[in-house]
Design a protein around this motif. Structure first.
Motif, PDB file in Angstrom:
ATOM      1  N   ASP A  73      34.168  26.686  36.580  1.00  0.00           N
ATOM      2  CA  ASP A  73      35.491  26.584  37.217  1.00  0.00           C
ATOM      3  C   ASP A  73      35.470  27.147  38.630  1.00  0.00           C
ATOM      4  OD1 ASP A  73      36.914  25.535  34.885  1.00  0.00           O
ATOM      5  OD2 ASP A  73      36.441  27.480  34.001  1.00  0.00           O
ATOM      6  N   VAL A  74      34.738  28.265  38.790  1.00  0.00           N
ATOM      7  CA  VAL A  74      34.674  28.934  40.085  1.00  0.00           C
ATOM      8  C   VAL A  74      33.207  29.194  40.394  1.00  0.00           C
ATOM      9  CG1 VAL A  74      35.187  31.107  41.295  1.00  0.00           C
ATOM     10  CG2 VAL A  74      36.962  29.996  39.915  1.00  0.00           C
ATOM     11  N   PHE A  75      32.843  29.053  41.675  1.00  0.00           N
ATOM     12  CA  PHE A  75      31.473  29.305  42.086  1.00  0.00           C
ATOM     13  C   PHE A  75      31.479  30.375  43.171  1.00  0.00           C
ATOM     14  CE2 PHE A  75      27.774  27.441  44.774  1.00  0.00           C
ATOM     15  CZ  PHE A  75      26.864  28.319  44.215  1.00  0.00           C
ATOM     16  N   LEU A  76      30.823  31.497  42.895  1.00  0.00           N
ATOM     17  CA  LEU A  76      30.666  32.562  43.891  1.00  0.00           C
ATOM     18  C   LEU A  76      29.241  32.470  44.415  1.00  0.00           C
ATOM     19  CD1 LEU A  76      32.416  35.610  42.156  1.00  0.00           C
ATOM     20  CD2 LEU A  76      33.404  33.819  43.581  1.00  0.00           C
ATOM     21  N   SER A  77      29.098  31.889  45.588  1.00  0.00           N
ATOM     22  CA  SER A  77      27.785  31.612  46.142  1.00  0.00           C
ATOM     23  C   SER A  77      27.230  32.831  46.877  1.00  0.00           C
ATOM     24  CB  SER A  77      27.881  30.423  47.092  1.00  0.00           C
ATOM     25  OG  SER A  77      26.663  30.196  47.736  1.00  0.00           O
ATOM     26  N   ALA A  78      25.906  32.820  47.115  1.00  0.00           N
ATOM     27  CA  ALA A  78      25.288  33.890  47.903  1.00  0.00           C
ATOM     28  C   ALA A  78      25.302  33.535  49.383  1.00  0.00           C
ATOM     29  CB  ALA A  78      23.859  34.130  47.431  1.00  0.00           C
TER      30      ALA A  78
END
Lengths: 250, 230
Positions: A73-78
């Motif tokens: 649902d949510v993507f926390l990228s680097a």
């Protein structure tokens, strides 16, 4: 007695009400940010009633999986690049992309109590220096830039070993196989103080900022829990947790 | 980034060459070290033979990254292997080709030892007894009678040991440090291409690896079939 029992049951039922309406979201989080999200999870659940399922991994793999319809649902990228690509490919909710944290780089040595400076790398010429692979890891690219800024590119070249990610880079130094490493400040500090080994916080003007973007994915567009989490990420409570773990916020 | 026009970049070619060198070295060493071990496992009546059999099979079950992590710790300056190499005045093993060879020896051990051991068991004591009655010394009997009879086992061991080392990823990832021409093998190169979103180059390398593995296994089966018919 019976009345008391009944009221107890009523209270118990009421207590479970939020859970009955509460949703759940799955967040794909870059490995370097796994710890802050784990700390956020109970705070988020207490504030909204929603449950958080955390999946950690590398940004590149998540990108490939999201392209193939992974149920996140949510993507926390680097980094900023992969979320931006997902936006142009139409895989995120338009306008949901924002920088949730800015990573800080640290020169690290496994033994505590040492004063580290850039001169340490010039003077202490024995042993390997570990950095994350600059080609694929934002912290690696930042480390390479910092090394170039210090004029050490040629001197350190033959001593460099590449970790596939920032966790492995940390591991090379922690096991004593590399003398120094450029790791994430978040890995070695708590509340702004060094808690593992010795570290030098690299000034942010020595490398391009390690800006990490969050996006609401198409899969989570109609999920109230996912929308709530994106809002929560911008809240003071979340920003405080992010800062405590060694990241800057914008 | 390499232009997409060239199928394989010089770094890819380096990785292929290094992988073949690693697999070749590992296979030769494993055949030399694994044959006496397989012989002992096939013929010993020692009670702890079971223990050794289990130890040999262990790399089949352990996740390669776990094996790699403990190798990294063991080879580190505070680990037993690291202390030994330091005391012997040798170069530290992590991030070197020699370190990868040691890791691969452990990783591919069961794939070489088990087929040879099973071949020795299948031959049984009879040919050796016959050779002895004909006056052959044990070592002579081994080279002129047992080895030719065990050839299918050795063929399988060679091919599996080589192919399995080519496909090695987790161990190299943990102890390699991704150094060009030293520890950056094909599997790592493919991983890097995928992580860097260079999917075209990843496809070419991965496709080549798939084709190579298929051809090797097909050749093994054809050779064994021909022998069975002969």
């Amino acid at each position: 007695m019976l009345r008391r029992c009944r009221s107890l049951i009523a209270v118990a039922l009421l207590a479970t009400m939020p859970a009955a309406f509460a949703g759940e979201l799955t967040v794909a989080v870059a490995a370097n940010f796994a710890r802050p999200v784990e700390v956020m999870a109970p705070v988020f659940t207490a504030a909204t009633g929603h449950q958080l399922r955390i999946s950690t991994g590398s940004t590149g793999k998540f990108y490939a999986q999201i392209q193939r319809g992974a149920p996140f649902d949510v993507f926390l990228s680097a980094d900023e690049a992969r979320p931006a690509l997902l936006e142009t490919e139409g895989r995120i909710v338009p306008g949901s992309r924002f920088v949730y944290s800015v990573g800080r780089l640290a020169l690290w040595h496994a033994t505590p109590g040492r004063t580290l400076t850039p001169d340490t790398l010039r003077a202490d010429i024995a042993g390997r220096v570990a950095i994350a692979n600059p080609k694929i890891a934002p912290y690696g690219a930042a480390a390479a830039a910092a090394i170039a800024h210090l004029g050490l590119t040629d001197a350190l070249g033959p001593r460099l070993v590449h970790g596939e990610n920032i966790a492995q880079t940390f591991q090379f130094v922690a096991t004593g196989n590399a003398a120094f490493g450029f790791v994430a400040w978040s890995q070695v500090s708590e509340n702004g103080a060094v808690v593992r080994g010795s570290a030098w916080l690299v000034p942010p003007d020595m490398h391009p900022p390690i800006r990490q973007s969050a996006v609401l994915l198409r899969h989570g567009a109609d999920n109230p829990a996912a929308v709530a989490f994106m809002t929560f990420l911008k809240s003071d409570a979340a920003r405080q947790i992010i800062r405590q773990h060694g990241y800057d916020v914008e | 980034m390499t232009p997409a026009t060239s199928l394989l970049s010089p770094a890819d070619v380096d990785a292929i060459w290094l992988t073949l060198k690693l697999a070749g070295t590992t296979t030769v060493l494993l055949l030399l070290l694994g044959t006496p071990l397989a012989w002992w496992l096939a013929h010993s009546r020692a009670r702890w033979r079971g223990v050794i059999n289990a130890l040999v099979a262990l790399p089949l079950i352990l996740p390669p990254t776990v094996l790699g992590f403990y190798l990294l710790v063991a080879m580190g300056p505070d680990g037993p292997i690291g202390r030994f190499t330091a005391a012997a005045g040798l170069h530290a093993l992590p991030f070197t080709f020699a370190g990868l060879v040691l890791g691969s020896l452990i990783y591919s051990l069961p794939f070489v030892v088990q087929p040879i051991r099973d071949a020795f068991i299948a031959i049984g004591p009879r040919p050796r007894e016959v050779a002895a009655t004909l006056g052959a010394r044990p070592l002579d009997a081994f080279f002129s009678v047992i080895l030719p009879l065990a050839r299918p086992g050795f063929l399988t061991a060679t091919v599996l040991g080589f192919a399995h080392t080519v496909g090695e990823f987790g161990v190299v990832l943990m102890i390699g440090g991704n150094i060009p021409q030293e520890t950056r093998v094909v599997a790592i190169q493919i991983y890097d291409h995928v992580e860097a979103l260079e999917y075209t180059q990843a496809h070419w390398l991965a496709g080549g690896m798939l084709l190579f593995s298929f051809v090797v296994l097909l050749a093994l089966h054809l050779l064994n079939d021909r022998r069975a018919q002969a």
